[in-house]
Design an enzyme around this catalytic site. Structure first.
Site, PDB file in Angstrom:
ATOM      1  N   SER A 105      14.444 -41.182 -35.140  1.00 45.90           N
ATOM      2  CA  SER A 105      12.982 -41.054 -35.174  1.00 45.90           C
ATOM      3  C   SER A 105      12.490 -39.625 -35.002  1.00 45.90           C
ATOM      4  O   SER A 105      11.316 -39.342 -35.187  1.00 45.90           O
ATOM      5  CB  SER A 105      12.376 -41.898 -34.054  1.00 45.90           C
ATOM      6  OG  SER A 105      12.751 -41.359 -32.791  1.00 45.90           O
ATOM      7  N   GLY A 106      13.389 -38.721 -34.608  1.00 42.73           N
ATOM      8  CA  GLY A 106      12.963 -37.360 -34.284  1.00 42.73           C
ATOM      9  C   GLY A 106      12.693 -37.177 -32.803  1.00 42.73           C
ATOM     10  O   GLY A 106      12.482 -36.058 -32.339  1.00 42.73           O
ATOM     11  N   GLY A 107      12.718 -38.270 -32.055  1.00 40.46           N
ATOM     12  CA  GLY A 107      12.420 -38.197 -30.620  1.00 40.46           C
ATOM     13  C   GLY A 107      13.331 -37.252 -29.869  1.00 40.46           C
ATOM     14  O   GLY A 107      12.879 -36.391 -29.114  1.00 40.46           O
ATOM     15  N   PHE A 108      14.643 -37.372 -30.090  1.00 39.66           N
ATOM     16  CA  PHE A 108      15.596 -36.531 -29.369  1.00 39.66           C
ATOM     17  C   PHE A 108      15.369 -35.060 -29.673  1.00 39.66           C
ATOM     18  O   PHE A 108      15.375 -34.214 -28.776  1.00 39.66           O
ATOM     19  CB  PHE A 108      17.033 -36.929 -29.724  1.00 39.66           C
ATOM     20  CG  PHE A 108      18.063 -36.054 -29.063  1.00 39.66           C
ATOM     21  CD1 PHE A 108      18.402 -36.234 -27.731  1.00 39.66           C
ATOM     22  CD2 PHE A 108      18.687 -35.025 -29.756  1.00 39.66           C
ATOM     23  CE1 PHE A 108      19.339 -35.412 -27.107  1.00 39.66           C
ATOM     24  CE2 PHE A 108      19.624 -34.202 -29.154  1.00 39.66           C
ATOM     25  CZ  PHE A 108      19.940 -34.399 -27.823  1.00 39.66           C
TER      26      PHE A 108
ATOM     27  N   GLN B 290      15.848 -47.283 -22.671  1.00 41.76           N
ATOM     28  CA  GLN B 290      15.914 -46.083 -21.839  1.00 41.76           C
ATOM     29  C   GLN B 290      16.036 -46.498 -20.360  1.00 41.76           C
ATOM     30  O   GLN B 290      16.427 -47.620 -20.081  1.00 41.76           O
ATOM     31  CB  GLN B 290      14.687 -45.197 -22.093  1.00 41.76           C
ATOM     32  CG  GLN B 290      14.645 -44.564 -23.475  1.00 41.76           C
ATOM     33  CD  GLN B 290      15.674 -43.450 -23.665  1.00 41.76           C
ATOM     34  OE1 GLN B 290      16.346 -43.019 -22.724  1.00 41.76           O
ATOM     35  NE2 GLN B 290      15.822 -42.977 -24.899  1.00 41.76           N
TER      36      GLN B 290
ATOM     37  N   ASP C  26      27.131 -42.550 -33.540  1.00 34.75           N
ATOM     38  CA  ASP C  26      26.943 -41.367 -34.383  1.00 34.75           C
ATOM     39  C   ASP C  26      27.076 -40.134 -33.508  1.00 34.75           C
ATOM     40  O   ASP C  26      26.829 -40.193 -32.299  1.00 34.75           O
ATOM     41  CB  ASP C  26      25.555 -41.358 -35.042  1.00 34.75           C
ATOM     42  CG  ASP C  26      24.503 -40.794 -34.101  1.00 34.75           C
ATOM     43  OD1 ASP C  26      24.150 -39.599 -34.224  1.00 34.75           O
ATOM     44  OD2 ASP C  26      24.043 -41.523 -33.191  1.00 34.75           O
TER      45      ASP C  26
ATOM     46  N   CYS D 211      48.756 -37.343 -40.394  1.00 34.87           N
ATOM     47  CA  CYS D 211      47.489 -37.648 -41.071  1.00 34.87           C
ATOM     48  C   CYS D 211      47.663 -37.614 -42.589  1.00 34.87           C
ATOM     49  O   CYS D 211      48.346 -36.737 -43.120  1.00 34.87           O
ATOM     50  CB  CYS D 211      46.433 -36.633 -40.635  1.00 34.87           C
ATOM     51  SG  CYS D 211      44.816 -36.851 -41.419  1.00 34.87           S
TER      52      CYS D 211
ATOM     53  N   GLY E 234      19.362 -42.145 -24.232  1.00 37.63           N
ATOM     54  CA  GLY E 234      19.346 -41.427 -22.962  1.00 37.63           C
ATOM     55  C   GLY E 234      20.712 -41.274 -22.324  1.00 37.63           C
ATOM     56  O   GLY E 234      20.820 -41.001 -21.135  1.00 37.63           O
TER      57      GLY E 234
ATOM     58  N   ASP F 129      10.923 -42.740 -29.501  1.00 35.93           N
ATOM     59  CA  ASP F 129      11.056 -42.949 -28.052  1.00 35.93           C
ATOM     60  C   ASP F 129      11.006 -41.617 -27.324  1.00 35.93           C
ATOM     61  O   ASP F 129      11.086 -40.556 -27.947  1.00 35.93           O
ATOM     62  CB  ASP F 129      12.380 -43.647 -27.744  1.00 35.93           C
ATOM     63  CG  ASP F 129      13.586 -42.753 -28.069  1.00 35.93           C
ATOM     64  OD1 ASP F 129      13.523 -42.032 -29.084  1.00 35.93           O
ATOM     65  OD2 ASP F 129      14.571 -42.788 -27.324  1.00 35.93           O
TER      66      ASP F 129
END
Length: 372
Positions: free
Chosen positions: A94-97, A190, A267, A305, A217, A147
């Site tokens: 949302s861009g909140g962080f 939160q 993520d 790998c 959070g 948030d």
């Protein structure tokens, strides 16, 4: 609902679940790690390369795309999938962080957050309504509620005020989203490190009967043991039939511990960021390829790998590229690190399916060099 979780198996010895996340853009096997494509690109890689790595869902960032190039332009381009040529699923935060990490450059009110752009210092304003409108223009499959990401440490009083504001903002987000047939809104729990506040937040957020829920959070500077403790009492409060997303977590140990506590989605910028600093994730711990000890090392980054990088290039060659500041170095390192985490999540899913997740954890931690 636009997004639904089908639970295939619940682990009898942990809280882990094996599932399939049904999205408008295909089915995602869970637990899953989502590579981060902050500015409509996973840095240095093409969408085709991401698909080859096995990524079916990526994350993009509302805050950054709002500032540049702007959501109206992306809407005009046909939405984010069309704009970046990615036909897999996309989750947009949302861009909140990002806004709350600006510190003194932002001011929080009940209406929203006023902040100064990190690009040019211009004044901007982001509200729950605008955050959802931007994400509707982007056309992402999973939309995160706006948030307030409570910092660590936080007083109990601040954490309580913050989580209650997050609940009020969530209701405004839900009222604003009109594309629920194509976009799934996830609410965010939160409450900082306070058990009673996490319970309050979880009760308020789950009451809205949303398609999915995130634990926010965390991974904001607290010790990992404290993060695991919060997950222990928070995850069981979330509905079993909805996807659970732990935001901003991507270290191998935290992925395994999160899965064992019932998390389905993760993520983090960690694998791509450390790749650009010359650090590789391997089964036996991190390898800092730019170090002098690898100047004449003609082995792959990780001999066990099978990624494109390890199948074709040596530590010595990649170290040379890093020292010469060649772009190919960043690409090769990023391919390896994302392959490592995507492959690790596949192994975790296999371990859940076969009922041997605790044994997988023990062996992984032993090989990686973590203390059990």
């Amino acid at each position: 609902m636009a997004v639904q979780l089908e639970i295939i198996k619940e682990d009898s010895r942990t809280r882990a679940r094996l599932g399939k996340l049904h999205t408008p853009r295909g089915i995602i096997n869970t637990p899953v790690f989502m590579p981060v494509g902050t500015q409509a690109t996973v840095k240095t890689l093409t969408p085709e390369e991401l698909k080859e790595l096995g990524a079916g869902i990526i994350l993009s960032n509302t805050y950054h795309l709002f500032l540049r190039p702007g959501h109206d332009l992306i809407r005009e381009a046909g939405g984010l999938h069309s704009f970046m040529n990615w036909d897999g699923a996309i989750l947009t935060d949302s861009g909140g962080f990002q806004v709350f990490s600006l510190g003194d450059l932002r001011k929080i009110t009940e209406e929203g957050v006023e902040f100064r752009s990190h690009l040019d210092g211009s004044k901007k304003f982001l509200s729950p309504e605008l955050a959802i409108e931007i994400q509707m223009a982007l056309g992402s499959d999973i939309v995160m509620a706006f948030d307030e990401c409570t910092p660590y440490p936080a007083t109990r009083e601040y954490a309580k005020e913050s989580l209650e504001r997050t609940t009020r903002w969530l209701k405004r987000c839900k009222d604003t989203l009109t594309t629920t047939d194509k976009q799934a809104l996830f609410g965010i729990v939160q409450g900082s490190m306070y058990e009673d506040l996490r319970k309050q937040s979880a009760a308020e957020v789950t009451e809205l009967d949303l398609p999915g829920y995130a634990v926010g959070g965390l991974s904001v500077g607290e010790p990992k043991e404290l993060m695991y403790e919060v997950l222990d009492y928070t995850v069981p409060l979330l509905p079993k039939d909805r996807p659970r997303y732990l935001m901003g977590v991507g270290s191998p140990d935290a992925l395994i511990e999160g899965v064992m506590r019932g998390i389905d989605m993760f993520d983090c910028v960690l694998p791509t960021r450390i790749a650009r600093n010359g650090t590789a994730m391997t089964r036996y711990g991190r390898v800092v390829v730019r170090n002098a000890q690898y100047a004449r090392d003609f082995e792959p980054i990780d001999p066990t790998c099978d990624c494109y990088t390890c199948s074709n290039y040596s530590r010595a060659y990649i170290r040379h590229l890093l020292k010469a500041e060649e772009i190919l170095a960043l690409r090769l390192m990023t391919i390896h690190n994302l392959h490592f985490l995507v492959n690790m999540m596949r192994e975790i899913r296999e371990a859940i399916k076969e009922g041997r997740l605790p044994e997988y954890r023990q062996k992984f931690f032993q090989d990686y060099g973590y203390e059990n």
